[in-house]
Design a protein around this motif. Structure first.
Motif: not given
Length: 201
Positions: A33-56
């Motif tokens: 997993i490579i994270t170039p720029d989170v751009g602010g998370g606040f909790g919302m960017k810690i999850f697995v989203y369906p789009e990530q799974v579909v892209a992989l």
């Protein structure tokens, strides 16, 4: 035999672990997993989203890199939201305006399906915060989680704690108004004092 995911995630290790827990038949060391720029998370960017799974999955199926980017409108409709509780609270006081009990009944919207922390937010995360900074010897809480037609509700900027603090502070203001006592005075009477610390709630 490896997956590489570029994602604006605030929890790369957790994302990798969640991708291997039943989503893909692969071990953690097969994911990078490579994270170039989170751009602010606040909790919302810690999850697995369906789009990530579909892209992989699509990258594996096609044998080539796949890029997916949502626009702001799509993100608003699909990203996890926070804070959708309806709560009813009752505060009991004695003749000296000291708090003796708090009763809370909450209906917590979980969204259309369960996300990572939705049940935890309305229960364990928030319930422990309900007494706030006050001496409250008895607290009774009932939480009902309900499924609705909204996007999933999950951790976002405090996850349950702001809801709890808002509730206790709001009911203290209402009690002060009903009793004809200044809100700051009612708080002073019921604050946990420095001499009582450490204080067990």
């Amino acid at each position: 035999d490896r997956y590489v995911l570029y994602a604006a995630t605030q929890g790369g290790h957790g994302l990798r672990r969640n991708l291997t827990n039943g989503t893909f038949k692969a071990s953690e060391n097969q994911f990078r997993i490579i994270t170039p720029d989170v751009g602010g998370g606040f909790g919302m960017k810690i999850f697995v989203y369906p789009e990530q799974v579909v892209a992989l999955w699509a990258a594996r199926k096609l044998g080539r890199p796949v890029k997916w980017t949502s626009d702001r409108g799509e993100g608003l409709l699909t990203d996890n939201h926070g804070r959708d509780h309806v709560s009813h609270a009752e505060l009991a006081l004695d003749a000296d305006n000291r708090f003796i009990g708090l009763k809370v009944s909450t209906i917590a919207n979980l969204g259309a399906y369960l996300s990572n922390f939705a049940p935890f937010i309305a229960t364990d995360a928030g319930v422990g915060m309900l007494p706030g900074v006050y001496r409250l010897p008895a607290v009774h809480v009932e939480v009902k989680g309900v499924f609705t037609n909204t996007v999933p509700v999950d951790a976002y900027r405090g996850a349950g704690r702001p809801e709890a603090i808002y509730l206790i502070e709001r009911i203290v203001d209402l009690a002060a108004d009903e009793l004809g006592v200044a809100p700051d005075e009612l708080r002073r009477i019921n604050y946990i004092s420095a001499s009582e610390l450490p204080f067990r709630t």
